[in-house]
Design a protein around this motif. Structure first.
Motif, PDB file in Angstrom:
ATOM      1  N   LEU A 143       0.824  -1.207   0.000  1.00 37.71           N
ATOM      2  CA  LEU A 143       0.000   0.000   0.000  1.00 37.71           C
ATOM      3  C   LEU A 143       0.860   1.260   0.000  1.00 37.71           C
ATOM      4  O   LEU A 143       0.545   2.248  -0.659  1.00 37.71           O
ATOM      5  CB  LEU A 143      -0.928  -0.008   1.220  1.00 37.71           C
ATOM      6  N   VAL A 144       1.949   1.213   0.737  1.00 35.01           N
ATOM      7  CA  VAL A 144       2.857   2.351   0.781  1.00 35.01           C
ATOM      8  C   VAL A 144       3.496   2.570  -0.590  1.00 35.01           C
ATOM      9  O   VAL A 144       3.552   3.700  -1.106  1.00 35.01           O
ATOM     10  CB  VAL A 144       3.935   2.143   1.858  1.00 35.01           C
ATOM     11  N   ASN A 189       5.145 -13.399  -8.754  1.00 35.49           N
ATOM     12  CA  ASN A 189       4.639 -12.816  -9.990  1.00 35.49           C
ATOM     13  C   ASN A 189       3.472 -11.884  -9.651  1.00 35.49           C
ATOM     14  O   ASN A 189       2.847 -12.002  -8.584  1.00 35.49           O
ATOM     15  CB  ASN A 189       4.195 -13.903 -10.982  1.00 35.49           C
ATOM     16  N   PRO A 190       3.151 -10.963 -10.553  1.00 41.98           N
ATOM     17  CA  PRO A 190       2.085  -9.997 -10.273  1.00 41.98           C
ATOM     18  C   PRO A 190       0.721 -10.637 -10.043  1.00 41.98           C
ATOM     19  O   PRO A 190      -0.064 -10.129  -9.235  1.00 41.98           O
ATOM     20  CB  PRO A 190       2.078  -9.111 -11.527  1.00 41.98           C
ATOM     21  N   SER A 191       0.413 -11.729 -10.725  1.00 42.72           N
ATOM     22  CA  SER A 191      -0.911 -12.326 -10.573  1.00 42.72           C
ATOM     23  C   SER A 191      -1.127 -12.847  -9.154  1.00 42.72           C
ATOM     24  O   SER A 191      -2.233 -12.727  -8.598  1.00 42.72           O
ATOM     25  CB  SER A 191      -1.128 -13.439 -11.603  1.00 42.72           C
ATOM     26  N   VAL A 226      -3.879 -11.967  -3.789  1.00 42.97           N
ATOM     27  CA  VAL A 226      -3.842 -11.752  -2.336  1.00 42.97           C
ATOM     28  C   VAL A 226      -4.329 -10.354  -1.988  1.00 42.97           C
ATOM     29  O   VAL A 226      -5.122 -10.165  -1.057  1.00 42.97           O
ATOM     30  CB  VAL A 226      -2.414 -11.985  -1.794  1.00 42.97           C
ATOM     31  N   PHE A 227      -3.875  -9.355  -2.716  1.00 45.23           N
ATOM     32  CA  PHE A 227      -4.274  -7.971  -2.463  1.00 45.23           C
ATOM     33  C   PHE A 227      -5.792  -7.835  -2.563  1.00 45.23           C
ATOM     34  O   PHE A 227      -6.433  -7.210  -1.709  1.00 45.23           O
ATOM     35  CB  PHE A 227      -3.587  -7.056  -3.475  1.00 45.23           C
ATOM     36  N   THR A 228      -6.383  -8.428  -3.590  1.00 45.65           N
ATOM     37  CA  THR A 228      -7.825  -8.329  -3.789  1.00 45.65           C
ATOM     38  C   THR A 228      -8.580  -9.027  -2.669  1.00 45.65           C
ATOM     39  O   THR A 228      -9.622  -8.535  -2.204  1.00 45.65           O
ATOM     40  CB  THR A 228      -8.217  -8.923  -5.155  1.00 45.65           C
ATOM     41  N   THR A 275      -8.631  -4.465  -6.605  1.00 47.79           N
ATOM     42  CA  THR A 275      -7.342  -4.796  -7.204  1.00 47.79           C
ATOM     43  C   THR A 275      -6.328  -3.683  -6.937  1.00 47.79           C
ATOM     44  O   THR A 275      -6.713  -2.526  -6.663  1.00 47.79           O
ATOM     45  CB  THR A 275      -7.468  -4.980  -8.721  1.00 47.79           C
ATOM     46  N   PRO A 276      -5.034  -3.975  -7.040  1.00 43.37           N
ATOM     47  CA  PRO A 276      -4.032  -2.908  -6.888  1.00 43.37           C
ATOM     48  C   PRO A 276      -4.235  -1.769  -7.886  1.00 43.37           C
ATOM     49  O   PRO A 276      -4.050  -0.602  -7.540  1.00 43.37           O
ATOM     50  CB  PRO A 276      -2.706  -3.629  -7.129  1.00 43.37           C
TER      51      PRO A 276
END
Length: 250
Positions: A206-207, A226-228, A233-235, A241-242
């Motif tokens: 988040l930062v 990897n980004p996916s 996890v972020f979602t 989504t990020p």
């Protein structure tokens, strides 16, 4: 230390416009209050640990709780003080709640330019308190370790969230076995090591997003292969989504 570019404080609330990296001095208030970031991301630091407050969360700080804020990205911070009759219904500890659309609009109304008489303001406070009572607690909370061995592990990973070392490997650097550390994470922090490390990585993500980094850069900097995987996890944790979160920041 950067200071707020603009501040307006009145008896029932306030607005602080913080540049990226700005921090407040440690302080407390005689009344409990809610904190919301219209843009940017806030971290709230207390002796109990650190809470991260993105735009889909509202933080509650009880009366007399010593804390300080830090802005990640240019941040529009809103504060609403609750009357004692409503504050007593909130937790006696700092907490973070999901921010409903109605709660956000009430906070924006109470901290905007429109003048409300005492009766209207009281009614809006009641609506806000009702929304929070129904909202789930959704903490992005990094509790502060007390044990020196846990503190050592926390420092290692805070310095490098991308570190993928096992708990046993971290324990060798901190002077404790994996079983001892696992027990300490459970007993002191109320979560497993892997839950805590995920929370740390999400907070760091988040930062970085608030500082303008893209999703791929953030994923690798926070330890995802990897980004996916990072997006999934972020979602799950944030409910967005990020990419959508980053667009809201600006």
């Amino acid at each position: 230390m950067p200071l707020a570019r603009q501040s307006r404080i009145w008896p029932s609330g306030g607005v602080h416009l913080w540049p990226a990296g700005a921090t407040s001095e440690a302080h407390s208030h005689p009344r409990g209050h809610l904190v919301y970031a219209v843009s940017g991301v806030l971290s709230v630091h207390t002796e109990r640990g650190t809470w991260i407050v993105p735009g889909n969360r509202i933080a509650w700080i009880p009366a007399g709780s010593t804390h300080h804020h830090r802005a990640h990205g240019d941040t529009d911070m809103r504060i609403v003080f609750l009357p004692a009759s409503l504050a007593r219904l909130a937790p006696a500890r700092p907490a973070v709640f999901g921010a409903s659309g109605l709660a956000r609009e009430v906070i924006l109304a109470l901290t905007g330019t429109r003048h409300f008489d005492r009766g209207a303001r009281t009614r809006l406070h009641r609506v806000l308190a009702d929304e929070l009572r129904q909202a789930p607690e959704q903490p992005l909370h990094l509790p502060e370790p007390r044990d020196d061995r846990l503190r050592a592990v926390a420092r290692i990973l805070a310095d490098n969230p991308a570190d993928t070392s096992t708990l046993a490997a971290l324990g060798r650097r901190a002077g404790a076995g994996a079983r001892t550390l696992s027990r300490l994470f459970h007993d002191e922090l109320g979560m497993t090591f892997y839950e805590w490390r995920t929370q740390l990585r999400i907070c760091h993500a988040l930062v970085l997003l608030a500082e303008g980094h893209d999703t791929t850069r953030v994923a690798h900097a926070c330890g995802w292969a990897n980004p996916s995987s990072f997006i999934a996890v972020f979602t799950t944790v944030l409910g967005t989504t990020p990419g959508r979160h980053r667009r809201r920041l600006y």
